[in-house]
Design a protein around this motif. Structure first.
Motif, PDB file in Angstrom:
ATOM      1  N   HIS A   1       0.840  -1.203   0.000  1.00  0.00           N
ATOM      2  CA  HIS A   1       0.000   0.000   0.000  1.00  0.00           C
ATOM      3  C   HIS A   1       0.873   1.251   0.000  1.00  0.00           C
ATOM      4  O   HIS A   1       1.915   1.298   0.653  1.00  0.00           O
ATOM      5  CB  HIS A   1      -0.911   0.014   1.227  1.00  0.00           C
ATOM      6  N   ARG A   2       0.451   2.266  -0.752  1.00  0.00           N
ATOM      7  CA  ARG A   2       1.204   3.516  -0.847  1.00  0.00           C
ATOM      8  C   ARG A   2       0.291   4.703  -0.591  1.00  0.00           C
ATOM      9  O   ARG A   2      -0.911   4.652  -0.866  1.00  0.00           O
ATOM     10  CB  ARG A   2       1.843   3.671  -2.230  1.00  0.00           C
ATOM     11  N   THR A   3       0.897   5.765  -0.088  1.00  0.00           N
ATOM     12  CA  THR A   3       0.169   7.023   0.086  1.00  0.00           C
ATOM     13  C   THR A   3       1.182   8.158   0.130  1.00  0.00           C
ATOM     14  O   THR A   3       2.396   7.924   0.137  1.00  0.00           O
ATOM     15  CB  THR A   3      -0.704   7.007   1.351  1.00  0.00           C
ATOM     16  N   ASP A   4       0.680   9.394   0.157  1.00  0.00           N
ATOM     17  CA  ASP A   4       1.529  10.579   0.209  1.00  0.00           C
ATOM     18  C   ASP A   4       1.190  11.398   1.447  1.00  0.00           C
ATOM     19  O   ASP A   4       0.111  11.268   2.033  1.00  0.00           O
ATOM     20  CB  ASP A   4       1.324  11.465  -1.031  1.00  0.00           C
ATOM     21  N   CYS A   5       2.118  12.267   1.821  1.00  0.00           N
ATOM     22  CA  CYS A   5       1.854  13.214   2.905  1.00  0.00           C
ATOM     23  C   CYS A   5       2.680  14.476   2.685  1.00  0.00           C
ATOM     24  O   CYS A   5       3.660  14.467   1.946  1.00  0.00           O
ATOM     25  CB  CYS A   5       2.173  12.603   4.270  1.00  0.00           C
ATOM     26  N   ASP A   6       2.254  15.561   3.323  1.00  0.00           N
ATOM     27  CA  ASP A   6       3.018  16.811   3.284  1.00  0.00           C
ATOM     28  C   ASP A   6       4.041  16.858   4.406  1.00  0.00           C
ATOM     29  O   ASP A   6       5.127  17.419   4.249  1.00  0.00           O
ATOM     30  CB  ASP A   6       2.072  18.008   3.390  1.00  0.00           C
ATOM     31  N   ILE A   7       3.664  16.294   5.569  1.00  0.00           N
ATOM     32  CA  ILE A   7       4.541  16.270   6.744  1.00  0.00           C
ATOM     33  C   ILE A   7       4.580  14.850   7.276  1.00  0.00           C
ATOM     34  O   ILE A   7       3.538  14.209   7.462  1.00  0.00           O
ATOM     35  CB  ILE A   7       4.049  17.233   7.840  1.00  0.00           C
ATOM     36  N   LEU A   8       5.787  14.366   7.515  1.00  0.00           N
ATOM     37  CA  LEU A   8       5.987  13.016   8.049  1.00  0.00           C
ATOM     38  C   LEU A   8       6.650  13.115   9.415  1.00  0.00           C
ATOM     39  O   LEU A   8       7.715  13.715   9.550  1.00  0.00           O
ATOM     40  CB  LEU A   8       6.868  12.202   7.100  1.00  0.00           C
ATOM     41  N   VAL A   9       6.013  12.511  10.411  1.00  0.00           N
ATOM     42  CA  VAL A   9       6.550  12.495  11.772  1.00  0.00           C
ATOM     43  C   VAL A   9       6.861  11.047  12.147  1.00  0.00           C
ATOM     44  O   VAL A   9       5.977  10.192  12.168  1.00  0.00           O
ATOM     45  CB  VAL A   9       5.559  13.095  12.787  1.00  0.00           C
ATOM     46  N   GLY A  10       8.123  10.778  12.436  1.00  0.00           N
ATOM     47  CA  GLY A  10       8.525   9.453  12.882  1.00  0.00           C
ATOM     48  C   GLY A  10       8.324   9.319  14.377  1.00  0.00           C
ATOM     49  O   GLY A  10       9.055   9.920  15.163  1.00  0.00           O
ATOM     50  N   ALA A  11       7.303   8.565  14.766  1.00  0.00           N
ATOM     51  CA  ALA A  11       7.039   8.259  16.172  1.00  0.00           C
ATOM     52  C   ALA A  11       7.124   6.747  16.339  1.00  0.00           C
ATOM     53  O   ALA A  11       6.414   6.160  17.155  1.00  0.00           O
ATOM     54  CB  ALA A  11       5.658   8.772  16.581  1.00  0.00           C
ATOM     55  N   ASP A  12       8.000   6.138  15.546  1.00  0.00           N
ATOM     56  CA  ASP A  12       8.016   4.687  15.411  1.00  0.00           C
ATOM     57  C   ASP A  12       9.140   4.003  16.172  1.00  0.00           C
ATOM     58  O   ASP A  12       9.608   2.935  15.803  1.00  0.00           O
ATOM     59  CB  ASP A  12       8.038   4.283  13.932  1.00  0.00           C
ATOM     60  N   GLY A  13       9.574   4.611  17.250  1.00  0.00           N
ATOM     61  CA  GLY A  13      10.378   3.916  18.243  1.00  0.00           C
ATOM     62  C   GLY A  13      11.820   3.646  17.889  1.00  0.00           C
ATOM     63  O   GLY A  13      12.399   4.245  16.975  1.00  0.00           O
ATOM     64  N   ALA A  14      12.402   2.705  18.636  1.00  0.00           N
ATOM     65  CA  ALA A  14      13.838   2.440  18.567  1.00  0.00           C
ATOM     66  C   ALA A  14      14.298   2.069  17.168  1.00  0.00           C
ATOM     67  O   ALA A  14      15.361   2.494  16.712  1.00  0.00           O
ATOM     68  CB  ALA A  14      14.197   1.331  19.557  1.00  0.00           C
ATOM     69  N   ARG A  15      13.526   1.274  16.472  1.00  0.00           N
ATOM     70  CA  ARG A  15      13.890   0.808  15.126  1.00  0.00           C
ATOM     71  C   ARG A  15      13.162   1.627  14.071  1.00  0.00           C
ATOM     72  O   ARG A  15      12.663   1.097  13.089  1.00  0.00           O
ATOM     73  CB  ARG A  15      13.553  -0.670  14.990  1.00  0.00           C
ATOM     74  N   SER A  16      13.137   2.902  14.248  1.00  0.00           N
ATOM     75  CA  SER A  16      12.384   3.802  13.380  1.00  0.00           C
ATOM     76  C   SER A  16      12.740   3.625  11.904  1.00  0.00           C
ATOM     77  O   SER A  16      13.914   3.603  11.522  1.00  0.00           O
ATOM     78  CB  SER A  16      12.659   5.249  13.797  1.00  0.00           C
ATOM     79  N   ALA A  17      11.698   3.562  11.075  1.00  0.00           N
ATOM     80  CA  ALA A  17      11.908   3.534   9.626  1.00  0.00           C
ATOM     81  C   ALA A  17      12.077   4.940   9.068  1.00  0.00           C
ATOM     82  O   ALA A  17      12.550   5.109   7.946  1.00  0.00           O
ATOM     83  CB  ALA A  17      10.717   2.846   8.946  1.00  0.00           C
ATOM     84  N   VAL A  18      11.696   5.945   9.853  1.00  0.00           N
ATOM     85  CA  VAL A  18      11.804   7.337   9.404  1.00  0.00           C
ATOM     86  C   VAL A  18      13.182   7.915   9.732  1.00  0.00           C
ATOM     87  O   VAL A  18      13.726   8.717   8.966  1.00  0.00           O
ATOM     88  CB  VAL A  18      10.697   8.197  10.047  1.00  0.00           C
ATOM     89  N   ARG A  19      13.767   7.508  10.836  1.00  0.00           N
ATOM     90  CA  ARG A  19      15.034   8.084  11.296  1.00  0.00           C
ATOM     91  C   ARG A  19      16.136   8.102  10.234  1.00  0.00           C
ATOM     92  O   ARG A  19      16.852   9.109  10.112  1.00  0.00           O
ATOM     93  CB  ARG A  19      15.519   7.359  12.551  1.00  0.00           C
TER      94      ARG A  19
END
Length: 400
Positions: free
Chosen positions: A146-164
């Motif tokens: 699944h895919r989507t878009d965003c204007d602002i991305l906030v990584g709140a995904d913990g120790a193994r963050s995919a955003v970091r």
């Protein structure tokens, strides 16, 4: 134009951010990897600090509901030596909310979930990749395609963050090994252990090892063993017999906490980011909580994640153009001394002289603390509580 805000991670930080944004009339979607709110246990209890976690709940309009669910008696804690002698015993004022009342993590998470619109959380959406778009914002890809878009991305995904990794290539370092067990229906099945642990937290401090337990709101007991990080495979810690051998010579009334565990032990590594970690600002993306500043779990993690969320939400609501940059600079400044304090407490709790150090830590009356170090040590002393996060994240939880 409405901002499309994506929050990766439905833990306490991500949900607090979504809730406060919602109060400001700003929509955000929380993408959470779990299939639903009851997919797994959310861990033990934590205490919320007035200046951080409780402040964030006030900003979220949930202070009253928190008080109805929290357990001030959970602040009681005892620290024992391996023979079972009491080193420290703290008892809070009965019914007082003036300190840092405890609340089960699952209860707090449910409180936040119930405050959000039903479509605010997209369950079973594990973020696997995010990439900047040529026209701004980010394209997100989730497990399953699944895919989507965003204007602002906030990584709140913990120790193994995919955003970091989009902001920094910082490396995590192991700081401890944590082994957990659970004891259900303790009052009926193990009344002696229920009395030993009491309504709050218990730490039994040895040389380079801690056996801890905390009482949960459902009447169960969460048991945690903290050990220094080493090269041994985690399977080493999956046997109760092996754990009991590590505590050979301890008072059997204490090691009974291991024997009473409902199932096999669950071990994991505890990691931390280097103190002082920062990253260069990038438009439209930032981190909160453990994704931003993973620290030894000595009591600040959840509280600082929720405060991150409150401060970022306030900036997005009032100064959207400069919100992320302003939030990050303030967060880096706030977190640095807390991370330093957490590292010092972590080292103290698993040292050869931990018992003596802890007695001094809890009983010392600091004179006039210096602005640089004494202030932080006093903050640590006030924060200190028995393990909870994964409860014995050693000392390692000293509170929320």
């Amino acid at each position: 134009m409405m901002m499309r805000i994506a929050i990766a991670g439905g833990g306490l930080g991500g949900l607090t951010l979504a809730r406060i944004l919602h109060r400001h009339g700003i929509d955000a979607v929380v993408y959470e990897r779990e299939a639903g709110r009851s997919t797994r246990s959310q861990g033990g209890m934590l205490n919320l600090h007035p200046e951080s976690g409780q402040q964030a709940l006030a900003d979220a309009g949930l202070a009253g509901r928190f008080r109805s669910e929290a357990r001030p008696e959970g602040e009681e804690h005892r620290i024992l030596d391996p023979a079972g002698r009491t080193l420290v015993h703290h008892k809070p004022q009965p019914g007082s909310f003036s300190g840092r009342p405890e609340i089960d993590r699952g209860t707090l998470r449910d409180l936040l979930l119930d405050s959000l619109p039903a479509d605010a959380v997209a369950w079973q959406h594990r973020l696997v990749a995010a990439a900047p778009r040529p026209d701004g914002g980010f394209g997100l890809t989730f497990a399953g395609g699944h895919r989507t878009d965003c204007d602002i991305l906030v990584g709140a995904d913990g120790a193994r963050s995919a955003v970091r990794p989009l902001l920094t290539d910082v490396t995590l370092s192991p700081v401890a090994t944590l082994v957990e067990l659970g004891i259900s229906d303790a009052d009926r099945r193990h009344p002696d252990l229920a009395e030993l642990v009491g309504p709050g937290n218990l730490w039994c401090i040895g040389v380079n090892q801690i056996l801890a337990a905390q009482r949960l709101g459902d009447g169960g007991i969460r048991v945690g063993i903290s050990l220094p990080a080493d090269d041994r495979h985690l399977d080493t810690y999956r046997s109760k017999r092996a754990l009991l051998d590590m505590f050979d010579g301890w008072n059997p009334d204490l090691t009974a906490l291991i024997e009473a565990g409902d199932g096999p032990p669950t071990p994991r590594r505890i990691e931390a980011m280097p103190t002082g970690t920062r990253w260069a600002h990038q438009p439209g993306i930032t981190l909160i909580g453990d994704a931003a500043h993973l620290m030894p779990p000595v009591g600040e993690g959840a509280n600082q994640a929720m405060l991150d969320a409150a401060e970022l939400a306030a900036q997005l609501a009032t100064n959207p153009d400069s919100a992320i940059r302003t939030y990050e600079e303030a967060m880096f400044t706030r977190i640095h001394p807390i991370a330093e304090m957490s590292a010092r407490v972590q080292a103290m709790m698993l040292s050869h002289t931990a018992a003596d150090d802890i007695i001094r830590f809890f009983t010392a009356r600091p004179a006039e603390p210096s602005p640089a170090s004494g202030r932080v040590d006093e903050q640590a002393r006030r924060s200190a509580r028995p393990p909870r996060k994964p409860i014995a994240s050693g000392p390692q939880r000293m509170s929320g």
